[in-house]
Write a protein that holds these residues in place. Sequence first.
Motif, short mmCIF file in Angstrom:
data_model
loop_
_atom_site.label_atom_id
_atom_site.label_comp_id
_atom_site.label_asym_id
_atom_site.label_seq_id
_atom_site.Cartn_x
_atom_site.Cartn_y
_atom_site.Cartn_z
N PRO A 158 0.83 -1.21 0.00
CA PRO A 158 0.00 0.00 0.00
C PRO A 158 0.86 1.25 0.00
CG PRO A 158 0.04 -0.99 2.19
CD PRO A 158 0.74 -1.96 1.27
N ALA A 159 0.28 2.33 -0.52
CA ALA A 159 0.97 3.62 -0.50
C ALA A 159 1.11 4.10 0.93
CB ALA A 159 0.17 4.63 -1.33
N VAL A 192 5.81 16.18 -3.08
CA VAL A 192 4.79 15.30 -2.48
C VAL A 192 3.51 16.10 -2.25
CG1 VAL A 192 4.20 13.84 -0.52
CG2 VAL A 192 6.56 13.89 -1.37
N PRO A 193 2.36 15.67 -2.79
CA PRO A 193 1.13 16.44 -2.63
C PRO A 193 0.69 16.53 -1.18
CG PRO A 193 0.67 14.30 -3.63
CD PRO A 193 2.16 14.45 -3.60
N LEU A 194 0.32 17.73 -0.75
CA LEU A 194 -0.08 18.00 0.63
C LEU A 194 -1.53 18.44 0.69
CD1 LEU A 194 0.50 18.58 3.67
CD2 LEU A 194 1.22 20.88 2.97
N VAL A 195 -2.29 17.78 1.56
CA VAL A 195 -3.65 18.20 1.92
C VAL A 195 -3.59 18.78 3.32
CG1 VAL A 195 -6.02 17.46 2.36
CG2 VAL A 195 -4.73 16.46 0.45
N SER A 241 -2.91 9.54 -2.91
CA SER A 241 -1.67 8.74 -2.89
C SER A 241 -1.64 7.68 -3.97
CB SER A 241 -1.49 8.10 -1.52
OG SER A 241 -2.38 7.00 -1.33
N THR A 242 -2.81 7.31 -4.51
CA THR A 242 -2.88 6.30 -5.57
C THR A 242 -2.73 6.90 -6.95
OG1 THR A 242 -5.29 6.43 -5.85
CG2 THR A 242 -4.46 4.99 -4.11
#
Length: 316
Positions: free
Chosen positions: A22-23, A119-122, A243-244
């Motif tokens: 898994p991520a 890295v994408p941030l929420v 993340s996917t």
Amino acid sequence: MNSPHTGHEPPANLGDQDGGAPACVLSFNASDPSGASGIGADIATISAMGAHALPVVTSILVRDTAEIFESFDIDSDAVVEQARSILEDATIASWKVGFLGTAEGVSAVAEVLSDYSDVPLVSYLPNLSWMEEDAQMAYLDAFRELILPATMVLVGSHKTLTDFLLPEWDAERPPSARELAVAAAEHGTDYVLVTGIPLPDQFIDNVLASPQGAMTGERFERFEANFVGAGDTLSAALTAIISTGTPLDTAVAEALSFLDQALDAGFRPGMGGVVPDRFFWALPPGEQPSGEEGLTDTDNTADDTVPPAPHSRHVH
């Protein structure tokens, strides 16, 4: 209201698509002993999505399911060391920022974020009205200056984001999601996911917007129940789906659908609010949630909730 999925499989399209590991999703958030919000909510939600949570504790809340009483700070160096130790070992696919405790905690987390700008941030901004005014203002100023520039999607209720992004707003009408996105973009944020936008006839809107306009969202009927932890659940779900590699508009739709069903299956573990059941999909076939029925005894609190969907859903 939609019926929750009651099979033995996790929600479709939310887990690992290739059958491998898994991520990994790293979350910065506070410890909440109620399990309704904070790092506990993030771990449960990210796990329910089929991703692997890497939790970094930023502060310790003293609270129950009704209210927050106090927060104990964690040394900012300890926060950084928690994150650095796992980042040197594991590769993350996305990460989330929740409550970071203090302005110093915000600065510490921003230092870590700056080394992983790809890295994408929420980022989720909860209602912080329980904090002392000076501490709250220092926190929000630091969040605005240091976290927003690194944020892909800022999540929050319409009221919270309006107070934060447009504190001088004095028009008779409330600001639109696009106007909030424009204000966020001035600080470097790409998108906002605004929940609880008031609409006529007891409806509310939940909208993903960029400075160019609304992109996607869902309109829900207002539901008279007090949910605790909905904002952390929504933002953690979105982080896990991103993340996917799922496109953002699809990820938002899936995250809202997940939250809808988690709230539909919500339960009341104490004497306060209703907690989302992030593992609603694990119920045996035909078994109904053992929690609330009707969920009509308390009012909605816009800053920590996204009410469930009505019988018919309107997607725009």
